[in-house]
Scaffold this motif. Structure first.
Motif, PDB file in Angstrom:
ATOM      1  N   UNK A 109       0.778  -1.238  -0.038  1.00  0.00           N
ATOM      2  CA  UNK A 109      -0.045  -0.058   0.006  1.00  0.00           C
ATOM      3  C   UNK A 109       0.811   1.150   0.061  1.00  0.00           C
ATOM      4  N   UNK A 110       2.056   1.247   0.703  1.00  0.00           N
ATOM      5  CA  UNK A 110       2.668   2.552   0.847  1.00  0.00           C
ATOM      6  C   UNK A 110       3.535   2.789  -0.401  1.00  0.00           C
ATOM      7  N   UNK A 111       3.935   1.345  -1.202  1.00  0.00           N
ATOM      8  CA  UNK A 111       4.614   1.521  -2.451  1.00  0.00           C
ATOM      9  C   UNK A 111       3.778   2.119  -3.463  1.00  0.00           C
ATOM     10  N   UNK A 112       2.029   1.640  -3.229  1.00  0.00           N
ATOM     11  CA  UNK A 112       1.309   1.935  -4.459  1.00  0.00           C
ATOM     12  C   UNK A 112       0.937   3.696  -4.206  1.00  0.00           C
ATOM     13  N   UNK A 113       1.004   4.171  -2.783  1.00  0.00           N
ATOM     14  CA  UNK A 113       0.707   5.584  -2.608  1.00  0.00           C
ATOM     15  C   UNK A 113       1.928   6.140  -3.231  1.00  0.00           C
ATOM     16  N   UNK A 114       3.018   5.853  -3.029  1.00  0.00           N
ATOM     17  CA  UNK A 114       4.247   6.605  -3.508  1.00  0.00           C
ATOM     18  C   UNK A 114       4.650   6.534  -4.886  1.00  0.00           C
ATOM     19  N   UNK A 115       4.134   5.374  -5.834  1.00  0.00           N
ATOM     20  CA  UNK A 115       3.870   5.514  -7.107  1.00  0.00           C
ATOM     21  C   UNK A 115       2.790   6.327  -7.769  1.00  0.00           C
ATOM     22  N   UNK A 116       1.607   6.676  -6.972  1.00  0.00           N
ATOM     23  CA  UNK A 116       0.629   7.557  -7.410  1.00  0.00           C
ATOM     24  C   UNK A 116       1.135   8.764  -7.211  1.00  0.00           C
ATOM     25  N   UNK A 117       1.841   9.198  -6.177  1.00  0.00           N
ATOM     26  CA  UNK A 117       2.257  10.502  -5.958  1.00  0.00           C
ATOM     27  C   UNK A 117       3.297  10.825  -6.967  1.00  0.00           C
ATOM     28  N   UNK A 118       4.305   9.924  -7.327  1.00  0.00           N
ATOM     29  CA  UNK A 118       5.196   9.993  -8.759  1.00  0.00           C
ATOM     30  C   UNK A 118       4.392  10.113 -10.094  1.00  0.00           C
ATOM     31  N   UNK A 119       3.661   9.244 -10.422  1.00  0.00           N
ATOM     32  CA  UNK A 119       3.152   9.259 -11.771  1.00  0.00           C
ATOM     33  C   UNK A 119       1.728   9.859 -11.780  1.00  0.00           C
ATOM     34  N   UNK A 120       1.119  10.025 -10.685  1.00  0.00           N
ATOM     35  CA  UNK A 120      -0.201  10.487 -10.865  1.00  0.00           C
ATOM     36  C   UNK A 120      -1.451   9.238 -10.794  1.00  0.00           C
ATOM     37  N   UNK A 121      -2.696   9.830 -10.994  1.00  0.00           N
ATOM     38  CA  UNK A 121      -3.700   8.818 -11.153  1.00  0.00           C
ATOM     39  C   UNK A 121      -3.897   8.074 -12.386  1.00  0.00           C
ATOM     40  N   UNK A 122      -3.145   8.305 -13.593  1.00  0.00           N
ATOM     41  CA  UNK A 122      -3.094   7.758 -14.665  1.00  0.00           C
ATOM     42  C   UNK A 122      -2.708   6.149 -14.530  1.00  0.00           C
ATOM     43  N   UNK A 123      -1.969   6.025 -13.507  1.00  0.00           N
ATOM     44  CA  UNK A 123      -1.476   4.603 -13.184  1.00  0.00           C
ATOM     45  C   UNK A 123      -2.339   3.674 -12.721  1.00  0.00           C
ATOM     46  N   UNK A 124      -3.501   4.248 -11.968  1.00  0.00           N
ATOM     47  CA  UNK A 124      -4.623   3.440 -11.661  1.00  0.00           C
ATOM     48  C   UNK A 124      -5.530   3.332 -12.748  1.00  0.00           C
ATOM     49  N   UNK A 125      -5.725   4.125 -13.512  1.00  0.00           N
ATOM     50  CA  UNK A 125      -6.796   3.969 -14.764  1.00  0.00           C
ATOM     51  C   UNK A 125      -6.094   3.149 -15.637  1.00  0.00           C
ATOM     52  N   UNK A 126      -4.776   2.815 -16.165  1.00  0.00           N
ATOM     53  CA  UNK A 126      -4.247   2.006 -16.963  1.00  0.00           C
ATOM     54  C   UNK A 126      -4.255   0.564 -16.432  1.00  0.00           C
ATOM     55  N   UNK A 127      -5.571  -0.281 -16.754  1.00  0.00           N
ATOM     56  CA  UNK A 127      -5.467  -1.515 -16.427  1.00  0.00           C
ATOM     57  C   UNK A 127      -5.702  -2.525 -17.363  1.00  0.00           C
TER      58      UNK A 127
END
Length: 157
Positions: free
Chosen positions: A139-157
């Motif tokens: 979860x911490x790693x996902x939060x760090x990646x979201x902060x670094x790359x933005x919400x586009x990371x979560x939309x690209x499934x």
């Protein structure tokens, strides 16, 4: 189908068990002939292991292994006393009738039962803790990646 065909196991495991049983029976007979005092102490001391073997329905027989290992250690103490002292039937009966020897032999079997029932819970707790720790770190790693790359990371499934 004939009765003989029904009795034979399909996987051929019955022959190995029969050989082991015959070997144990022959060993017991030799043990009784040459070392009756030891057999008396061993038989009395290892009753909890026999009960564990009867009780356990698992084909791998973990209960008799756990209980039997510790029970054998407790019984071995009194077998050493017998072997290093006078190896007579009267001494074996004295050991087998002593409350202290029963307490030691059956107490070690009780410790085996405690291990049999407690260890799976301890392992489950440790694995649950490890899984929760792994989830938290992911979860911490996902939060760090979201902060670094933005919400586009979560939309690209």
């Amino acid at each position: 189908m004939s009765d003989k065909a029904k009795q034979k196991p399909a996987n051929g495991k019955g022959k190995g068990k029969a050989k082991i049983g015959m070997f144990l029976l022959m060993s017991l007979c030799v043990f009784a002939i040459f070392s009756a005092p030891s057999l008396i102490v061993f038989s009395v001391g290892m009753i909890p292991t026999f009960v564990a073997w009867l009780w356990d329905r698992d084909p791998k027989k973990y209960a008799p292994l756990t209980v039997g290992g510790l029970n054998f250690c407790g019984t071995l103490l009194y077998l050493f006393d017998l072997w290093l002292g006078s190896h007579t039937i009267s001494q074996a009966i004295t050991i087998a009738s002593s409350p202290m020897s029963w307490m030691v032999m059956y107490g070690t079997a009780c410790a085996g039962w405690a291990l049999y029932f407690i260890i799976p819970s301890v392992i489950a707790s440790v694995l649950t803790y490890k899984a929760q720790h792994d989830i938290a770190s992911l979860e911490k790693e996902r939060t760090r990646l979201q902060e670094e790359f933005g919400d586009e990371l979560m939309k690209a499934k």
